[in-house]
Design a protein around this motif. Structure first.
Motif, PDB file in Angstrom:
ATOM      1  N   SER A 106       0.781  -1.089   0.037  1.00 34.28           N
ATOM      2  CA  SER A 106       0.396   0.439  -0.301  1.00 34.28           C
ATOM      3  C   SER A 106       0.707   0.931   0.131  1.00 34.28           C
ATOM      4  CB  SER A 106      -0.541  -0.512   1.359  1.00 34.28           C
ATOM      5  OG  SER A 106      -0.165   0.402   2.236  1.00 34.28           O
ATOM      6  N   VAL A 107       0.283   2.763  -0.652  1.00 40.15           N
ATOM      7  CA  VAL A 107       1.183   3.853  -0.254  1.00 40.15           C
ATOM      8  C   VAL A 107       0.690   3.791   1.228  1.00 40.15           C
ATOM      9  CG1 VAL A 107       0.714   5.909  -0.630  1.00 40.15           C
ATOM     10  CG2 VAL A 107       0.320   4.319  -2.739  1.00 40.15           C
ATOM     11  N   GLN A 108       1.594   5.006   1.523  1.00 40.10           N
ATOM     12  CA  GLN A 108       1.816   4.624   3.116  1.00 40.10           C
ATOM     13  C   GLN A 108       2.647   5.814   4.159  1.00 40.10           C
ATOM     14  OE1 GLN A 108       3.884   0.528   5.176  1.00 40.10           O
ATOM     15  NE2 GLN A 108       2.677   0.360   4.024  1.00 40.10           N
ATOM     16  N   VAL A 109       1.839   5.563   4.973  1.00 36.00           N
ATOM     17  CA  VAL A 109       3.229   6.924   5.825  1.00 36.00           C
ATOM     18  C   VAL A 109       2.798   6.303   7.431  1.00 36.00           C
ATOM     19  CG1 VAL A 109       1.333   8.563   5.713  1.00 36.00           C
ATOM     20  CG2 VAL A 109       3.530   9.422   5.956  1.00 36.00           C
ATOM     21  N   HIS A 110       4.135   7.009   8.175  1.00 39.66           N
ATOM     22  CA  HIS A 110       4.748   6.574   9.369  1.00 39.66           C
ATOM     23  C   HIS A 110       4.670   7.968   9.639  1.00 39.66           C
ATOM     24  CE1 HIS A 110       5.671   2.528   7.857  1.00 39.66           C
ATOM     25  NE2 HIS A 110       6.639   2.594   7.254  1.00 39.66           N
ATOM     26  N   GLY A 164      -1.646   9.118  19.864  1.00 42.27           N
ATOM     27  CA  GLY A 164      -2.050   8.459  20.658  1.00 42.27           C
ATOM     28  C   GLY A 164      -1.874   7.230  19.970  1.00 42.27           C
ATOM     29  N   VAL A 165      -1.057   7.354  19.393  1.00 39.18           N
ATOM     30  CA  VAL A 165      -1.171   5.720  18.331  1.00 39.18           C
ATOM     31  C   VAL A 165       0.414   4.741  19.406  1.00 39.18           C
ATOM     32  CG1 VAL A 165      -1.864   5.959  16.301  1.00 39.18           C
ATOM     33  CG2 VAL A 165       0.167   6.572  16.283  1.00 39.18           C
ATOM     34  N   VAL A 199      15.986  -1.941   8.783  1.00 41.76           N
ATOM     35  CA  VAL A 199      15.810  -1.368   9.933  1.00 41.76           C
ATOM     36  C   VAL A 199      15.510  -0.013  10.378  1.00 41.76           C
ATOM     37  CG1 VAL A 199      17.528  -0.595  11.320  1.00 41.76           C
ATOM     38  CG2 VAL A 199      18.437  -2.429   9.227  1.00 41.76           C
ATOM     39  N   GLN A 200      14.520   0.211  11.150  1.00 45.17           N
ATOM     40  CA  GLN A 200      13.149   0.617  11.229  1.00 45.17           C
ATOM     41  C   GLN A 200      13.222   0.906  12.750  1.00 45.17           C
ATOM     42  OE1 GLN A 200       9.678  -2.156  10.540  1.00 45.17           O
ATOM     43  NE2 GLN A 200       9.217  -0.756  12.308  1.00 45.17           N
ATOM     44  N   GLN A 201      12.991   1.633  13.612  1.00 47.51           N
ATOM     45  CA  GLN A 201      12.492   2.033  14.968  1.00 47.51           C
ATOM     46  C   GLN A 201      11.284   0.698  15.341  1.00 47.51           C
ATOM     47  OE1 GLN A 201      11.451   6.478  14.401  1.00 47.51           O
ATOM     48  NE2 GLN A 201      11.945   6.183  16.822  1.00 47.51           N
ATOM     49  N   THR A 202      11.372   0.735  16.319  1.00 51.39           N
ATOM     50  CA  THR A 202      10.132  -0.680  17.199  1.00 51.39           C
ATOM     51  C   THR A 202       8.933  -0.216  17.180  1.00 51.39           C
ATOM     52  OG1 THR A 202      11.716  -1.728  17.981  1.00 51.39           O
ATOM     53  CG2 THR A 202       9.455  -1.777  19.423  1.00 51.39           C
ATOM     54  N   CYS A 203       8.101   0.735  15.625  1.00 51.75           N
ATOM     55  CA  CYS A 203       6.934   0.763  15.610  1.00 51.75           C
ATOM     56  C   CYS A 203       6.397  -0.001  14.674  1.00 51.75           C
ATOM     57  CB  CYS A 203       7.590   2.631  15.400  1.00 51.75           C
ATOM     58  SG  CYS A 203       5.324   2.989  15.379  1.00 51.75           S
ATOM     59  N   ASP A 204       4.856   0.089  15.088  1.00 50.46           N
ATOM     60  CA  ASP A 204       4.167  -0.842  13.744  1.00 50.46           C
ATOM     61  C   ASP A 204       2.738  -0.268  13.242  1.00 50.46           C
ATOM     62  OD1 ASP A 204       3.898  -2.740  12.280  1.00 50.46           O
ATOM     63  OD2 ASP A 204       2.292  -3.919  13.027  1.00 50.46           O
ATOM     64  N   VAL A 205       2.651   1.221  13.631  1.00 56.35           N
ATOM     65  CA  VAL A 205       2.005   2.551  13.154  1.00 56.35           C
ATOM     66  C   VAL A 205       1.786   2.645  12.044  1.00 56.35           C
ATOM     67  CG1 VAL A 205       0.699   4.535  14.293  1.00 56.35           C
ATOM     68  CG2 VAL A 205       1.773   2.754  15.559  1.00 56.35           C
ATOM     69  N   THR A 206       1.061   2.186  11.387  1.00 57.84           N
ATOM     70  CA  THR A 206       0.905   1.985   9.658  1.00 57.84           C
ATOM     71  C   THR A 206      -0.134   3.084   8.781  1.00 57.84           C
ATOM     72  OG1 THR A 206       2.601   0.701   9.072  1.00 57.84           O
ATOM     73  CG2 THR A 206       1.337   1.783   7.170  1.00 57.84           C
ATOM     74  N   LEU A 219      -8.248   2.558   4.884  1.00 56.37           N
ATOM     75  CA  LEU A 219      -7.599   3.262   4.756  1.00 56.37           C
ATOM     76  C   LEU A 219      -7.661   4.567   5.769  1.00 56.37           C
ATOM     77  CD1 LEU A 219      -8.426   3.468   1.025  1.00 56.37           C
ATOM     78  CD2 LEU A 219      -6.818   2.189   1.841  1.00 56.37           C
ATOM     79  N   HIS A 220      -6.440   5.227   6.379  1.00 52.61           N
ATOM     80  CA  HIS A 220      -6.512   6.109   6.674  1.00 52.61           C
ATOM     81  C   HIS A 220      -6.224   7.493   6.725  1.00 52.61           C
ATOM     82  CE1 HIS A 220      -4.413   1.831   8.420  1.00 52.61           C
ATOM     83  NE2 HIS A 220      -6.466   2.344   9.231  1.00 52.61           N
ATOM     84  N   VAL A 221      -7.266   8.328   5.670  1.00 51.38           N
ATOM     85  CA  VAL A 221      -7.053   8.822   4.659  1.00 51.38           C
ATOM     86  C   VAL A 221      -6.521  10.081   5.028  1.00 51.38           C
ATOM     87  CG1 VAL A 221      -7.953  10.330   2.672  1.00 51.38           C
ATOM     88  CG2 VAL A 221      -8.151   7.247   2.543  1.00 51.38           C
ATOM     89  N   ARG A 222      -7.307  10.831   6.228  1.00 53.84           N
ATOM     90  CA  ARG A 222      -7.273  11.764   6.690  1.00 53.84           C
ATOM     91  C   ARG A 222      -6.474  12.241   7.807  1.00 53.84           C
ATOM     92  NH1 ARG A 222      -7.559  12.861  11.951  1.00 53.84           N
ATOM     93  NH2 ARG A 222      -8.949  11.057  12.949  1.00 53.84           N
TER      94      ARG A 222
END
Length: 323
Positions: free
Chosen positions: A96-100, A110-111, A185-192, A210-213
């Protein structure tokens, strides 16, 4: 001490709609179906790493962090989870097209307490990927393209080569594509936050959420760099060559090629991934075998390590440390 030897963990495999089967050539116990990710080192509920062998076999990484703290991680550890997550990724289709979010935004929304800055070391030719928005892209123009089903027109598209390296600061919109094989390699985080999913359905036959907003509020539209990092190969004083790939507030990453090389000893743990070749990884506590696509954690308290190739083999390593 149990931390004297390098530690190997049982991979946690993730079945995904976009996954493939390429890991099978290195992982004889790969589950059936499309496998998109192998979490080789992870202190996360979705895929907790467990020590695979030795005195600590069966111990979750979370327990090791709680028990040993700075002796495992290094002086920057001030409680909480292991700070980095290492994945092998095989994309047989577009992600997916995504962002963190970054740390501040993750807390604000609050995630979680931590965002996700990440990096990719590509291991195959020809994979497609999208990194950042094209120069001049605005939120309004991006929204129009998204509504019209043409979000790809707003993104930098790259055809990757083996050895390409991409650094993605949190809030950089991106998507891996078909053909990509890489270590992350990433920070320990699974918020997408999923911006767009190319109109497909998930493994359950339903469209994925989807999380458009949230995505639009997170994307840094000025993060337009789409090219691979120019990291030149230079001699390493401990042997072989090195490409210094990343040095940020969360981690350092480098690539080594050598018959013999060494590292660690700076009071910080080392994550050593064998990308190609075979040989041994040794500390003062003993040695373990290096094989392609395996990851080892050398604890901070284990001190210096050395890697030596088998005869005629040569080693290609990725070495990461938390900052």
């Amino acid at each position: 001490m149990s931390l004297a030897l390098p530690l190997r963990f049982t991979p946690a495999y993730m079945s995904t709609v976009w996954g493939g089967r390429r890991m099978e050539q290195w992982r004889k116990t790969l589950p059936e179906g499309p496998i998109g990710e192998s979490w080789d080192l992870a202190d996360h509920e979705r895929g907790m790493s467990v020590v695979a062998e030795g005195d600590l076999a069966g111990t979750p990484l979370r327990e090791l962090v709680c028990r040993y703290g700075k002796d495992l991680v290094g002086p920057s550890h001030d409680g909480g989870d292991f700070p980095l997550l290492v994945k092998l990724i095989d994309a047989n289709d577009r992600l997916s097209v995504q962002v963190h979010p970054d740390d501040r935004l993750a807390r604000q929304l609050g995630v979680g307490a931590r965002g996700k800055t990440e990096c990719w070391l590509m291991l195959a030719e020809g994979g497609e990927l999208f990194v950042g928005t094209k120069s001049g892209t605005t939120r309004e123009g991006f929204e129009r393209a998204l509504a019209g089903g043409d979000v790809a027109s707003q993104l930098n598209r790259v055809v990757a080569k083996d050895g390409d390296f991409f650094f993605l600061a949190a809030r950089t919109v991106h998507a891996l594509g078909k053909g990509c094989l890489l270590y992350e390699v990433q920070q320990t985080c699974d918020v997408t936050f999923r911006v767009d999913d190319w109109g497909r359905v998930g493994l359950d036959g339903k469209p994925r959420q989807l999380h458009v907003r949230e995505s639009l509020d997170t994307i840094d539209f000025s993060a337009s760099r789409g090219a691979a990092i120019d990291a030149r190969e230079v001699p390493h004083p401990a042997g072989g060559s090195v490409r210094k790939l990343a040095a940020c507030e969360y981690f350092t990453v480098e690539e080594r090629r050598a018959g013999h090389t060494a590292g660690g000893g700076n009071g910080i743990c080392s994550i050593v991934t064998c990308l190609a070749g075979a040989g041994t990884l040794a500390t003062a506590g003993g040695s373990v075998r290096l094989e392609p696509m395996t990851t080892w954690l050398v604890a901070a308290a284990a001190g210096p390590w050395s890697a030596t190739a088998a005869p005629l083999a040569g080693l290609r390593l990725m070495v990461a440390q938390p900052a």
